[in-house]
Design a protein around this motif. Structure first.
Motif, PDB file in Angstrom:
ATOM      1  N   ASP A  93       0.848  -1.184   0.000  1.00  0.00           N
ATOM      2  CA  ASP A  93       0.000   0.000   0.000  1.00  0.00           C
ATOM      3  C   ASP A  93       0.889   1.241   0.000  1.00  0.00           C
ATOM      4  OD1 ASP A  93      -2.316  -1.508   0.088  1.00  0.00           O
ATOM      5  OD2 ASP A  93      -2.467  -1.438   2.281  1.00  0.00           O
ATOM      6  N   LEU A  94       0.660   2.118  -0.968  1.00  0.00           N
ATOM      7  CA  LEU A  94       1.461   3.331  -1.101  1.00  0.00           C
ATOM      8  C   LEU A  94       0.583   4.566  -0.910  1.00  0.00           C
ATOM      9  CD1 LEU A  94       3.622   2.363  -4.215  1.00  0.00           C
ATOM     10  CD2 LEU A  94       4.238   2.182  -1.796  1.00  0.00           C
ATOM     11  N   LYS A  95       1.044   5.482  -0.068  1.00  0.00           N
ATOM     12  CA  LYS A  95       0.335   6.731   0.153  1.00  0.00           C
ATOM     13  C   LYS A  95       0.665   7.707  -0.973  1.00  0.00           C
ATOM     14  CE  LYS A  95      -1.680   5.821   4.122  1.00  0.00           C
ATOM     15  NZ  LYS A  95      -3.159   5.815   4.243  1.00  0.00           N
ATOM     16  N   VAL A  96      -0.328   8.100  -1.724  1.00  0.00           N
ATOM     17  CA  VAL A  96      -0.132   9.024  -2.847  1.00  0.00           C
ATOM     18  C   VAL A  96      -1.291  10.022  -2.871  1.00  0.00           C
ATOM     19  CG1 VAL A  96       0.317   9.255  -5.310  1.00  0.00           C
ATOM     20  CG2 VAL A  96       0.889   7.125  -4.160  1.00  0.00           C
ATOM     21  N   SER A  97      -0.972  11.294  -2.878  1.00  0.00           N
ATOM     22  CA  SER A  97      -1.999  12.330  -2.910  1.00  0.00           C
ATOM     23  C   SER A  97      -1.811  13.220  -4.128  1.00  0.00           C
ATOM     24  CB  SER A  97      -1.930  13.182  -1.638  1.00  0.00           C
ATOM     25  OG  SER A  97      -2.149  12.393  -0.486  1.00  0.00           O
ATOM     26  N   GLU A  98      -2.868  13.916  -4.497  1.00  0.00           N
ATOM     27  CA  GLU A  98      -2.804  14.841  -5.628  1.00  0.00           C
ATOM     28  C   GLU A  98      -1.791  15.946  -5.347  1.00  0.00           C
ATOM     29  OE1 GLU A  98      -5.596  17.999  -8.166  1.00  0.00           O
ATOM     30  OE2 GLU A  98      -6.468  16.819  -6.527  1.00  0.00           O
ATOM     31  N   VAL A  99      -1.032  16.292  -6.379  1.00  0.00           N
ATOM     32  CA  VAL A  99      -0.112  17.426  -6.322  1.00  0.00           C
ATOM     33  C   VAL A  99      -0.694  18.505  -7.231  1.00  0.00           C
ATOM     34  CG1 VAL A  99       2.243  18.234  -6.719  1.00  0.00           C
ATOM     35  CG2 VAL A  99       1.861  15.905  -5.903  1.00  0.00           C
ATOM     36  N   LYS A 100      -1.232  19.548  -6.628  1.00  0.00           N
ATOM     37  CA  LYS A 100      -1.984  20.563  -7.375  1.00  0.00           C
ATOM     38  C   LYS A 100      -1.151  21.228  -8.469  1.00  0.00           C
ATOM     39  CE  LYS A 100      -5.882  20.458  -4.920  1.00  0.00           C
ATOM     40  NZ  LYS A 100      -7.215  20.148  -5.508  1.00  0.00           N
TER      41      LYS A 100
END
Length: 341
Positions: A62-69
């Motif tokens: 499981d990899l934590k990945v969030s949007e980069v605006k």
């Protein structure tokens, strides 16, 4: 990949159980295309799962990945407005593990390629929609606009640049597979092949390279024996029995087979890699979008964000492909020349 024959070597690396599952999925698809099921998490959840349902080919992570605006702001307006990234994968009818194939539930498309597409979609703040098709229909999908970007082991070539734009993400490598107990290593030097017996697929790029090395060694009075077999089962039987010293084939397929033999009486290992483009150019695998679509830059920036923050390395490690890592994603890097595309 560079040729259909090279791709076919990956296809022939399937285990029997995976072949049954992928063939069933291929037969169920209509018109050479299917919408692939996923269990990968989503951009909204901030988690993308890689290596799911891999049938032992990967370590589920499981990899934590969030949007980069700042990166999603680079997207073409039409893609940003749609809220989704349509990811093309050309794995029908049979798949090519560990890159793209139907998983152990016999319905979900898994593999290193769709996993990276989902990671990129997360950075871009988009919902991933994976479309699986035949290799030929993959490019039809890109040309028609039904597919935004392909993650499917496409080699960057100057010929393809006439119609497509690229964001590189993996080295295009060949490799030597040997018994784990073997002490031999290629070490990037064809001279180390002297006195060895090596198997290779007929009509492939790796055969061309191996025969060139054989000719060079012959001029030096040294012998390299090249052997051919009808299928991978015969190759690996010869390898385990000592009839051949090594098998020379596509690095991803070899990485997959190494995971499959790890807990058997005849484990194997990678004894060295070599660029699929030859000695003077490192071949590159690249995300592929329609030329002038405006997608190459945001995709490359998303991949570079994943590289910088460590998710890229974890993705490769999960699929036993760390030896194909690139230090940076490049937009339209030098590809195979027109006379070798």
């Amino acid at each position: 990949m560079r040729t259909r024959t090279l791709r076919s070597r990956l296809l022939r690396g399937l285990t029997a159980s995976t072949a049954v599952a992928t063939l069933a999925a291929g037969l169920a698809a209509c018109g050479g295309e299917s919408d692939a099921a996923t269990t990968s998490g989503s951009a909204a959840s901030g988690t993308v799962t890689v290596g799911a349902l891999s049938n032992g080919a990967a370590r589920q992570t499981d990899l934590k990945v969030s949007e980069v605006k700042s990166i999603s702001a680079e997207l073409p307006k039409s893609v940003a407005k749609s809220g989704k990234l349509v990811i093309g994968v050309g794995a029908l009818p049979a798949g090519f593990p560990p890159l793209a194939y139907v998983g152990q539930d016999q319905k979900t498309l898994t593999g290193a390629e769709p996993d990276l597409g989902r990671l990129v979609a997360a950075v871009l703040g988009l919902k991933p929609e994976v479309k699986n098709s035949t290799w030929e229909n993959l490019f039809v999908g890109i040309d028609s606009g039904k597919v935004d970007v392909a993650f499917t082991n496409v080699t960057d070539t100057e010929e393809r640049k006439k119609k497509y734009e690229f964001a590189s993400y993996r080295q295009d490598n060949l490799a030597f597979e040997v018994p784990k107990k073997s002490t031999w290593n290629f070490a990037g030097d064809y001279e180390n092949l002297a006195g060895r017996t090596v198997s290779v697929g007929a009509g492939t790029n790796q055969e061309k390279l191996l025969l060139e090395w054989k000719a060079k060694l012959a001029k030096e009075g040294k012998k390299l024996t090249v052997k051919y077999f009808q299928d991978n089962n015969s190759v690996y039987l010869a390898l385990s029995s000592g009839k051949i010293d090594a098998y020379f084939g596509p690095n991803p397929g070899i990485s997959y087979h190494i995971t499959q033999t790890a807990k058997t009486p005849n484990p194997t290992r990678n004894a060295g890699k070599f660029s699929g483009a030859g000695a003077t150019l490192q071949g590159l695998i690249a995300a592929t979008a329609k030329k002038d679509s405006g997608l190459a830059k945001p995709v490359a920036d998303a991949i570079n964000h994943l590289i910088k923050n460590g998710q890229y390395a974890k993705w490769l490690a999960a699929w036993n492909l760390s030896n194909e890592a690139v230090s940076t994603s490049q937009i339209n890097p030098p590809g195979l020349p027109l006379d070798n595309s």
